[in-house]
Design a protein around this motif. Structure first.
Motif, PDB file in Angstrom:
ATOM      1  N   UNK A  40     -30.573  20.829   5.835  1.00  0.00           N
ATOM      2  CA  UNK A  40     -28.710  20.379   6.533  1.00  0.00           C
ATOM      3  C   UNK A  40     -28.079  21.836   6.454  1.00  0.00           C
ATOM      4  N   UNK A  41     -28.345  22.866   6.329  1.00  0.00           N
ATOM      5  CA  UNK A  41     -27.662  23.506   6.414  1.00  0.00           C
ATOM      6  C   UNK A  41     -27.974  24.255   8.054  1.00  0.00           C
ATOM      7  N   UNK A  42     -29.271  24.193   8.462  1.00  0.00           N
ATOM      8  CA  UNK A  42     -29.308  24.924   9.989  1.00  0.00           C
ATOM      9  C   UNK A  42     -29.075  23.505  11.024  1.00  0.00           C
ATOM     10  N   UNK A  43     -29.625  22.398  10.662  1.00  0.00           N
ATOM     11  CA  UNK A  43     -28.513  20.995  11.161  1.00  0.00           C
ATOM     12  C   UNK A  43     -26.869  20.861  11.283  1.00  0.00           C
ATOM     13  N   UNK A  44     -26.590  21.403  10.495  1.00  0.00           N
ATOM     14  CA  UNK A  44     -25.243  22.171  10.913  1.00  0.00           C
ATOM     15  C   UNK A  44     -25.042  22.857  11.644  1.00  0.00           C
TER      16      UNK A  44
ATOM     17  N   UNK B 227     -22.373  31.263  10.908  1.00  0.00           N
ATOM     18  CA  UNK B 227     -22.957  30.325  10.779  1.00  0.00           C
ATOM     19  C   UNK B 227     -24.411  31.141   9.861  1.00  0.00           C
ATOM     20  N   UNK B 228     -24.614  32.072   9.554  1.00  0.00           N
ATOM     21  CA  UNK B 228     -25.647  32.533   9.015  1.00  0.00           C
ATOM     22  C   UNK B 228     -25.429  32.664   7.961  1.00  0.00           C
ATOM     23  N   UNK B 229     -23.253  32.811   6.701  1.00  0.00           N
ATOM     24  CA  UNK B 229     -23.550  32.500   5.816  1.00  0.00           C
ATOM     25  C   UNK B 229     -23.538  30.758   5.386  1.00  0.00           C
ATOM     26  N   UNK B 230     -23.209  29.752   6.465  1.00  0.00           N
ATOM     27  CA  UNK B 230     -23.921  28.222   5.850  1.00  0.00           C
ATOM     28  C   UNK B 230     -24.820  28.192   5.667  1.00  0.00           C
ATOM     29  N   UNK B 231     -26.356  28.544   6.515  1.00  0.00           N
ATOM     30  CA  UNK B 231     -26.876  28.362   5.787  1.00  0.00           C
ATOM     31  C   UNK B 231     -27.626  29.286   4.722  1.00  0.00           C
TER      32      UNK B 231
END
Length: 370
Positions: free
Chosen positions: A129-133, A241-245
């Motif tokens: 889910x993190x990567x898709x976001x 982006x890195x923090x989201x993943x």
């Protein structure tokens, strides 16, 4: 030394307290509307919840709820909604049970292997889910909900005798291979009252690490900054982006631990009776606990208390579902109470600023007159 903020503490406690009080009042009205006596029902609940054997049950129930609440809270602090904790912990528990049942190693290797397997599977499933976001802009809410369904399908595919499960001829039930005794986690024997699952110690440790990581590290500061404003965080040099993943991976890793108390302390295998729905309970627990480790712990204990109390109500000619109504009302009241308290807090801050400005103006006039 940081100055103690009394108003902030009061506002922090006001929302959950208001939510619980409102839930009891509304539940009482529901009981009255159905012709039931509410105060007797509440007395029965508290009498049952205060017995020693019930307290053991509450602690055991609260342990996975607490872990689920922490997993959800990590996403909440990042302004991410990990609705997929339910699928993540079930998939993690399934593969951890398969790995644990396939080997027989010394306990100091067997148990960490099972736990790390669960954390890895949970992190990988949430990481999707993190990567898709960050790559496709897909909402993590939609993705994690869909991944819950896919996790159920994956488990169903492998939970067939001859694949990764086995059929028990005596009970006609299907489960993974039972863990060897080296995969049993310790517990606290309370005599006739039962045994407190030892995984409660791991849950407490996770809570401490969650508090320390978010409030005492640079990573935690960056995570909270991104949650408050992605543009401001990006401008300050944070890789959003890195923090989201990373946050989704951490949330999933903690979610992978949710099924470990049941697997390591109780059932020792994954079967069709493995507890489901804990991930969604974790959302309510995290909301009620305001994403704080202590608040989440209290909310988890409350949920455990309500569950044991519901069992006693059946014997007193009350509908067991009334506790489910109460839990639902608590969640709704939490949302409303937080908004009311938030608006009051903003108004209170504005009043303080106005009072300080007025005091400075008076002081300036007095100095000018002197």
């Amino acid at each position: 030394m940081k100055k103690f903020d009394k108003d902030r503490l009061i506002l922090g406690l006001a929302a959950p307290v208001l939510a619980i009080v409102a839930a009891f009042v509304l539940t009482a009205l529901v009981l009255l509307a159905t012709g039931k006596e509410p105060f007797h029902a509440f007395a029965v609940m508290f009498d049952k919840g205060l017995t020693s054997d019930s307290q053991v049950f509450i602690l055991n129930k609260a342990t996975p709820y607490y872990l689920a609440g922490i997993a959800v809270a990590i996403g909440f602090r990042m302004n991410l909604f990990n609705i997929g904790v339910d699928g993540q912990y079930r998939l993690a528990a399934f593969f951890a049970a398969v790995v644990g049942g396939a080997v027989n190693l010394p306990s100091f290797i067997q148990i960490p292997l099972i736990i790390l397997t669960a954390m890895l599977v949970g992190a990988m499933w949430a990481g999707i889910a993190g990567v898709l976001k960050v790559t496709r802009g897909v909402s993590e809410v939609i993705t994690t909900i869909m991944l819950n369904a896919i996790a159920t399908a994956v488990i169903g595919y492998f939970m067939i005798p001859g694949r990764l499960a086995q059929l028990h001829a005596d009970t006609n039930s299907v489960s993974t291979k039972e863990l060897p005794s080296s995969g049993y986690f310790f517990g606290f024997d309370m005599g006739t009252d039962g045994t407190i699952w030892g995984f409660i110690v791991i849950a407490a440790l996770i809570g401490v690490l969650y508090w320390f990581g978010l409030s005492r590290t640079r990573f935690g500061f960056d995570l909270r900054t991104v949650g408050q404003s992605e543009s401001a965080a990006g401008a300050s040099g944070v890789d959003v982006k890195r923090m989201v993943v990373t946050s989704m991976l951490l949330s999933g890793a903690i979610a992978g631990l949710v099924g470990m108390p049941e697997l390591l302390n109780n059932g020792h295998q994954y079967s069709s009776n493995f507890p489901a729905g804990i991930g969604f309970t974790g959302i309510a627990v995290a909301l009620l606990g305001r994403n704080h480790p202590i608040g989440i712990a209290l909310a988890a204990l409350l949920w455990g208390f309500l569950e044991i109390a519901s069992n006693k109500l059946e014997f007193e000619d009350y509908d067991k579902e009334i506790v489910g109504v109460m839990q639902g009302i608590i969640v709704l009241c939490v949302v409303v109470a937080y908004e009311v308290v938030r608006r009051y807090g903003i108004k209170r801050q504005q009043q303080k600023v106005g009072e300080e400005l007025a005091a400075q103006a008076r002081k300036s006039k007095q100095e000018a007159a002197a």
